[in-house]
Design a protein around this motif. Structure first.
Motif, PDB file in Angstrom:
ATOM      1  N   ASN A 125       0.860  -1.195   0.000  1.00  0.00           N
ATOM      2  CA  ASN A 125       0.000   0.000   0.000  1.00  0.00           C
ATOM      3  C   ASN A 125       0.892   1.240   0.000  1.00  0.00           C
ATOM      4  OD1 ASN A 125      -1.859   2.050   0.439  1.00  0.00           O
ATOM      5  ND2 ASN A 125      -3.094   0.841   1.864  1.00  0.00           N
ATOM      6  N   ILE A 126       0.681   2.103  -1.010  1.00  0.00           N
ATOM      7  CA  ILE A 126       1.548   3.274  -1.174  1.00  0.00           C
ATOM      8  C   ILE A 126       1.356   4.236  -0.011  1.00  0.00           C
ATOM      9  CG2 ILE A 126       2.046   5.254  -2.642  1.00  0.00           C
ATOM     10  CD1 ILE A 126       1.194   3.612  -5.041  1.00  0.00           C
ATOM     11  N   ALA A 181       0.313   3.644   3.090  1.00  0.00           N
ATOM     12  CA  ALA A 181       0.911   3.066   4.292  1.00  0.00           C
ATOM     13  C   ALA A 181       2.439   3.083   4.196  1.00  0.00           C
ATOM     14  CB  ALA A 181       0.405   1.644   4.470  1.00  0.00           C
ATOM     15  N   ARG A 182       2.935   2.892   3.021  1.00  0.00           N
ATOM     16  CA  ARG A 182       4.395   2.907   2.828  1.00  0.00           C
ATOM     17  C   ARG A 182       4.956   4.291   3.138  1.00  0.00           C
ATOM     18  NH1 ARG A 182       5.967   1.942  -3.088  1.00  0.00           N
ATOM     19  NH2 ARG A 182       4.661   0.104  -2.750  1.00  0.00           N
ATOM     20  N   GLN A 183       4.271   5.383   2.646  1.00  0.00           N
ATOM     21  CA  GLN A 183       4.739   6.738   2.895  1.00  0.00           C
ATOM     22  C   GLN A 183       4.664   7.098   4.371  1.00  0.00           C
ATOM     23  OE1 GLN A 183       2.408   9.247   0.323  1.00  0.00           O
ATOM     24  NE2 GLN A 183       3.567   8.665  -1.540  1.00  0.00           N
ATOM     25  N   VAL A 184       3.596   6.677   5.029  1.00  0.00           N
ATOM     26  CA  VAL A 184       3.460   6.951   6.469  1.00  0.00           C
ATOM     27  C   VAL A 184       4.569   6.246   7.237  1.00  0.00           C
ATOM     28  CG1 VAL A 184       1.974   6.603   8.482  1.00  0.00           C
ATOM     29  CG2 VAL A 184       0.973   7.371   6.335  1.00  0.00           C
ATOM     30  N   THR A 185       4.833   5.005   6.914  1.00  0.00           N
ATOM     31  CA  THR A 185       5.889   4.243   7.591  1.00  0.00           C
ATOM     32  C   THR A 185       7.261   4.876   7.342  1.00  0.00           C
ATOM     33  OG1 THR A 185       4.594   2.206   7.348  1.00  0.00           O
ATOM     34  CG2 THR A 185       6.944   1.975   7.811  1.00  0.00           C
ATOM     35  N   PHE A 186       7.494   5.345   6.121  1.00  0.00           N
ATOM     36  CA  PHE A 186       8.769   5.986   5.800  1.00  0.00           C
ATOM     37  C   PHE A 186       8.968   7.244   6.648  1.00  0.00           C
ATOM     38  CE2 PHE A 186      11.106   9.173   3.318  1.00  0.00           C
ATOM     39  CZ  PHE A 186      12.334   8.530   3.175  1.00  0.00           C
ATOM     40  N   SER A 187       7.947   8.057   6.762  1.00  0.00           N
ATOM     41  CA  SER A 187       8.062   9.299   7.536  1.00  0.00           C
ATOM     42  C   SER A 187       8.357   9.002   9.001  1.00  0.00           C
ATOM     43  CB  SER A 187       6.773  10.117   7.419  1.00  0.00           C
ATOM     44  OG  SER A 187       6.542  10.487   6.079  1.00  0.00           O
ATOM     45  N   LYS A 188       7.642   8.040   9.581  1.00  0.00           N
ATOM     46  CA  LYS A 188       7.850   7.713  10.989  1.00  0.00           C
ATOM     47  C   LYS A 188       9.258   7.166  11.231  1.00  0.00           C
ATOM     48  CE  LYS A 188       3.001   6.712  12.171  1.00  0.00           C
ATOM     49  NZ  LYS A 188       2.048   5.678  12.637  1.00  0.00           N
TER      50      LYS A 188
END
Length: 233
Positions: free
Chosen positions: A13-14, A16-23
């Motif tokens: 999921n793009i 979810a991937r971006q949120v995980t990257f930021s965190k």
């Protein structure tokens, strides 16, 4: 209640991937800062997102840290190269030493030494080597002998040609020289010495008288004396 362990794999999921990257990026930068402060370490961190956007952190100047990293990398490369060269040299020395030992052992076996540890196959191989070497030695010796014989024959032919040439030169010199005129000289001497003519006549008379087998008759001697114009006694 224990937290469920998350499997480390790509998030499909793009969003979810971006949120995980930021965190996780913020957490990683925080950990880098803590490491630099707590341990007084030089820390440089560079992150590129999936879209190519860079994020970085440096405890001091980023260019200075990068230059320091380059110098350290070059020194490590030189050390690695030196280590590899040293290992290669040691490997070559070991290999050459082993080859030298093998050649020395083979040479001693060719001389008939150190044969007690050889198997039947090794002895047969050694015999084949010796026979081949002996044949080469005999062939080389025959070639040398044939060469020396050919050289001697050529030298003999040259000497014969030189001898023949010298003989031809001698014949040429002899044919071009003055021939002795013995008969003509004797006639000249007879003509120029009249005293010798009487002596020669006496000797001729003596020879004629002495050639008879017995005492010559008086008439014959007187006839001979008259013919030679000598006084008759």
């Amino acid at each position: 209640m224990a937290r469920e362990k998350i499997k480390i794999r790509k998030i499909d999921n793009i969003t979810a991937r971006q949120v995980t990257f930021s965190k996780r990026r913020r957490g990683l930068l925080k950990k880098a800062e803590e490491l630099a402060v707590l341990c007084d370490a030089d820390v440089a961190l560079v992150i590129f997102s999936a879209t190519g956007k860079p994020f970085e952190y440096a405890s001091s100047s980023m260019p200075e840290l990068l230059e320091k990293y380059k110098l350290h990398s070059m020194n490590n490369v030189d050390k690695v190269d030196d280590s590899l060269n040293l290992q290669l040299q040691e490997s070559d020395q070991t290999r050459m030493g082993k080859e030298l030992l093998d050649k020395n052992r083979e040479l001693s076996q060719l001389r008939g030494e150190d044969l007690h540890g050889l198997t039947l196959e090794e002895l047969q191989r050694l015999e084949t080597l010796l026979e081949g070497g002996l044949n080469r030695v005999i062939r080389t010796k025959d070639e040398r002998i044939a060469h020396e014989i050919s050289t001697l024959q050529q030298k003999g032919f040259r000497l014969m040609e030189e001898n023949k040439h010298l003989k031809q030169q001698m014949l040429t010199l002899t044919s071009n020289g003055k021939r002795p005129r013995t008969r003509g000289v004797e006639l000249d001497n007879v003509a120029t010495n009249p005293d010798d003519q009487g002596q020669s006549s006496d000797s001729v008379t003596t020879n004629v008288c002495s050639c008879s087998s017995g005492p010559p008759p008086e008439d014959d001697c007187s006839d001979t004396a008259l013919k030679l114009a000598l006084p008759y006694v």
